[in-house]
Write an enzyme that holds these catalytic residues in place. Sequence first.
Site, PDB file in Angstrom:
ATOM      1  N   ARG A  64       1.987  14.257  12.582  1.00 51.69           N
ATOM      2  CA  ARG A  64       2.727  13.952  11.368  1.00 51.69           C
ATOM      3  C   ARG A  64       2.640  15.192  10.475  1.00 51.69           C
ATOM      4  O   ARG A  64       1.881  15.230   9.511  1.00 51.69           O
ATOM      5  CB  ARG A  64       2.144  12.704  10.684  1.00 51.69           C
ATOM      6  CG  ARG A  64       2.291  11.473  11.549  1.00 51.69           C
ATOM      7  CD  ARG A  64       2.072  10.203  10.793  1.00 51.69           C
ATOM      8  NE  ARG A  64       0.671   9.953  10.542  1.00 51.69           N
ATOM      9  CZ  ARG A  64       0.223   8.838   9.961  1.00 51.69           C
ATOM     10  NH1 ARG A  64       1.065   7.919   9.579  1.00 51.69           N
ATOM     11  NH2 ARG A  64      -1.064   8.661   9.772  1.00 51.69           N
ATOM     12  N   PRO A  65       3.372  16.244  10.829  1.00 51.36           N
ATOM     13  CA  PRO A  65       3.222  17.526  10.149  1.00 51.36           C
ATOM     14  C   PRO A  65       3.677  17.473   8.703  1.00 51.36           C
ATOM     15  O   PRO A  65       4.484  16.621   8.307  1.00 51.36           O
ATOM     16  CB  PRO A  65       4.108  18.461  10.974  1.00 51.36           C
ATOM     17  CG  PRO A  65       5.120  17.566  11.600  1.00 51.36           C
ATOM     18  CD  PRO A  65       4.393  16.277  11.875  1.00 51.36           C
ATOM     19  N   VAL A  66       3.163  18.420   7.914  1.00 48.73           N
ATOM     20  CA  VAL A  66       3.517  18.499   6.499  1.00 48.73           C
ATOM     21  C   VAL A  66       4.449  19.678   6.244  1.00 48.73           C
ATOM     22  O   VAL A  66       4.583  20.124   5.107  1.00 48.73           O
ATOM     23  CB  VAL A  66       2.246  18.599   5.625  1.00 48.73           C
ATOM     24  CG1 VAL A  66       1.401  17.338   5.765  1.00 48.73           C
ATOM     25  CG2 VAL A  66       1.427  19.838   6.000  1.00 48.73           C
ATOM     26  N   ASP A  67       5.099  20.164   7.282  1.00 51.77           N
ATOM     27  CA  ASP A  67       5.939  21.350   7.117  1.00 51.77           C
ATOM     28  C   ASP A  67       7.102  21.114   6.166  1.00 51.77           C
ATOM     29  O   ASP A  67       7.496  22.014   5.416  1.00 51.77           O
ATOM     30  CB  ASP A  67       6.446  21.848   8.478  1.00 51.77           C
ATOM     31  CG  ASP A  67       7.327  20.834   9.175  1.00 51.77           C
ATOM     32  OD1 ASP A  67       6.873  19.684   9.329  1.00 51.77           O
ATOM     33  OD2 ASP A  67       8.453  21.185   9.563  1.00 51.77           O
ATOM     34  N   GLN A  68       7.661  19.885   6.145  1.00 55.03           N
ATOM     35  CA  GLN A  68       8.778  19.615   5.243  1.00 55.03           C
ATOM     36  C   GLN A  68       8.320  19.599   3.790  1.00 55.03           C
ATOM     37  O   GLN A  68       9.080  20.011   2.894  1.00 55.03           O
ATOM     38  CB  GLN A  68       9.447  18.296   5.617  1.00 55.03           C
ATOM     39  CG  GLN A  68      10.117  18.307   6.977  1.00 55.03           C
ATOM     40  CD  GLN A  68      11.157  19.392   7.114  1.00 55.03           C
ATOM     41  OE1 GLN A  68      12.163  19.397   6.415  1.00 55.03           O
ATOM     42  NE2 GLN A  68      10.924  20.347   8.016  1.00 55.03           N
ATOM     43  N   CYS A 119      -4.561   7.752  10.363  1.00 53.08           N
ATOM     44  CA  CYS A 119      -4.545   7.169  11.697  1.00 53.08           C
ATOM     45  C   CYS A 119      -4.174   8.212  12.746  1.00 53.08           C
ATOM     46  O   CYS A 119      -3.290   9.037  12.527  1.00 53.08           O
ATOM     47  CB  CYS A 119      -3.549   6.013  11.761  1.00 53.08           C
ATOM     48  SG  CYS A 119      -4.074   4.537  10.889  1.00 53.08           S
ATOM     49  N   ARG A 130      -4.040  10.054   4.954  1.00 58.98           N
ATOM     50  CA  ARG A 130      -2.916  10.975   4.994  1.00 58.98           C
ATOM     51  C   ARG A 130      -2.195  11.068   3.651  1.00 58.98           C
ATOM     52  O   ARG A 130      -1.668  12.127   3.291  1.00 58.98           O
ATOM     53  CB  ARG A 130      -1.929  10.543   6.087  1.00 58.98           C
ATOM     54  CG  ARG A 130      -0.675  11.380   6.095  1.00 58.98           C
ATOM     55  CD  ARG A 130       0.234  11.091   7.254  1.00 58.98           C
ATOM     56  NE  ARG A 130       1.520  11.741   7.060  1.00 58.98           N
ATOM     57  CZ  ARG A 130       1.732  13.035   7.212  1.00 58.98           C
ATOM     58  NH1 ARG A 130       0.738  13.826   7.540  1.00 58.98           N
ATOM     59  NH2 ARG A 130       2.926  13.559   7.012  1.00 58.98           N
ATOM     60  N   ARG A 178      -7.870  -0.635   5.585  1.00 58.67           N
ATOM     61  CA  ARG A 178      -7.048   0.374   4.918  1.00 58.67           C
ATOM     62  C   ARG A 178      -5.700  -0.182   4.496  1.00 58.67           C
ATOM     63  O   ARG A 178      -5.059   0.372   3.596  1.00 58.67           O
ATOM     64  CB  ARG A 178      -6.838   1.590   5.833  1.00 58.67           C
ATOM     65  CG  ARG A 178      -8.093   2.418   6.080  1.00 58.67           C
ATOM     66  CD  ARG A 178      -7.789   3.658   6.903  1.00 58.67           C
ATOM     67  NE  ARG A 178      -6.651   4.365   6.333  1.00 58.67           N
ATOM     68  CZ  ARG A 178      -5.581   4.753   7.021  1.00 58.67           C
ATOM     69  NH1 ARG A 178      -5.483   4.482   8.309  1.00 58.67           N
ATOM     70  NH2 ARG A 178      -4.597   5.394   6.430  1.00 58.67           N
ATOM     71  N   LYS A 220       0.830  -1.209   0.000  1.00 63.39           N
ATOM     72  CA  LYS A 220       0.000   0.000   0.000  1.00 63.39           C
ATOM     73  C   LYS A 220       0.860   1.253   0.000  1.00 63.39           C
ATOM     74  O   LYS A 220       0.593   2.209  -0.737  1.00 63.39           O
ATOM     75  CB  LYS A 220      -0.914   0.008   1.227  1.00 63.39           C
ATOM     76  CG  LYS A 220      -1.801   1.256   1.307  1.00 63.39           C
ATOM     77  CD  LYS A 220      -2.401   1.475   2.667  1.00 63.39           C
ATOM     78  CE  LYS A 220      -1.432   2.162   3.596  1.00 63.39           C
ATOM     79  NZ  LYS A 220      -2.095   2.839   4.742  1.00 63.39           N
ATOM     80  N   ASN A 221       1.898   1.259   0.816  1.00 65.63           N
ATOM     81  CA  ASN A 221       2.716   2.453   0.960  1.00 65.63           C
ATOM     82  C   ASN A 221       3.603   2.716  -0.251  1.00 65.63           C
ATOM     83  O   ASN A 221       4.241   3.765  -0.333  1.00 65.63           O
ATOM     84  CB  ASN A 221       3.571   2.368   2.225  1.00 65.63           C
ATOM     85  CG  ASN A 221       2.733   2.490   3.487  1.00 65.63           C
ATOM     86  OD1 ASN A 221       1.611   2.989   3.454  1.00 65.63           O
ATOM     87  ND2 ASN A 221       3.261   2.015   4.601  1.00 65.63           N
ATOM     88  N   ASP A 260       5.851   0.474  11.744  1.00 64.21           N
ATOM     89  CA  ASP A 260       4.625  -0.207  11.325  1.00 64.21           C
ATOM     90  C   ASP A 260       4.581  -1.679  11.731  1.00 64.21           C
ATOM     91  O   ASP A 260       3.577  -2.357  11.510  1.00 64.21           O
ATOM     92  CB  ASP A 260       4.434  -0.097   9.802  1.00 64.21           C
ATOM     93  CG  ASP A 260       3.837   1.233   9.395  1.00 64.21           C
ATOM     94  OD1 ASP A 260       3.452   2.024  10.280  1.00 64.21           O
ATOM     95  OD2 ASP A 260       3.744   1.495   8.179  1.00 64.21           O
TER      96      ASP A 260
END
Length: 419
Positions: free
Chosen positions: A122-126, A117, A93, A396, A22-23, A304
């Site tokens: 899990r920020p998206v700043d990067q 989840c 996400r 999922r 999936k990933n 995981d």
Amino acid sequence: MEQLKIRGGKPLHGEVTISGAKNAVLPILAATLLVAGETIIDNVPRLRDVHTFIKVLNAMGAKAAFTGDNQVTVDASHITNPEAPYELVKTMRASILVLGPLLARFGQGRVSLPGGCAIGARPVDQHIKGLQVLGAHIDIHEGYIEASGKLRGSRFLMDVVTVTGTENLLMAAALAEGTTILGNAACEPEVSDLAHCLNAMGAKISGIGTTTLTIEGVRALKPARYTTLPDRIETGTHLIAAAITGGDITTRYTRPDLLEAVLEKLEAAGAEITRGNDHIRLVQRGRPRAVSIRTAPFPAFPTDMQAQFMALNTIAQGTATIIETIFENRFMHVPELARMGADITIEGHTATVHGVEKLSGAPVMATDLRASACLVLAALAAEGESTIDRIYHLDRGYDAIEKKLSALGADICRIRAAE
């Protein structure tokens, strides 16, 4: 609402076919937005997140659908709405992954801030900082990231290792003008798989599998056909299912090199493991030994797999510590394991697991994707019957897990919960 009903105590035996990862599939689906033409992706698992991502692509104007048992075809020639709306992506996400491709190919993109989840920040700043370094203008307005501008190659050193951040910037840089160098890049196999797929489309990416990726931007990418790698987390989950039940199974169409850290820990727990080019056999004789783990980015022990290994430690001989270094809320399965008789204490980011001789079946509730798998494993080993609620989390990330486990001898079925 559906549940899983499991009667434990049955050793698992036989062979199981591992699905595509999936990933790896989700970023590759996002990458199809970079191509004006038809992309064919093979080895795609039929998961809730995959179906959701296909809906996102179609909402943008692409033509995406399963065209075979495990094959998805995407034609992104005519994107009419470069936006990923909240209604579709609120539980996923990976939706953030469309931002880089949209910006690179169309000069604009609008993506809802992602969900997924509830396992911590899990920020998206990067993602945002990296795209800005490449020349993007970005606003965050009413829960949406709105990006525009022409991208130009540059050098960006990520403050922290981020898998989706690396993937987003990799796709954006593929069509940027000039050369981009990404430092402190994630080395996960799924990142490498995306890079190989992009190269199959005509991208020029080097340093694959290392912490420094160099991307020479090209004017356009071309349609391609690509087969995604096998799911290392599904592989590990099934191997632990054999270990926790004292079984003997072989996982087929997988790759041992993708989860060597997990295999070494299973061997330390007493499992006998045989590796082949595309298969892994695990035999567990007697009660496993407690083994401590510490999660870290690839190639170390994956976050995981932390919950699943905790399930194994609950019935192991001895005491083990589990240190979670990636996400701060990833012990939410512990209270549910305690309902089944597990002896676990938590202090900060460390869980101490005192192995007990047996678990007892109980009604439990899943809190996230990997916690769901943890509870399934515990239920397989427990005496008596367990019911697992909120298994939509499980759907999922695991393709027909109850069917695969049932074929190995587990007493497991999906039922509809009483209203």
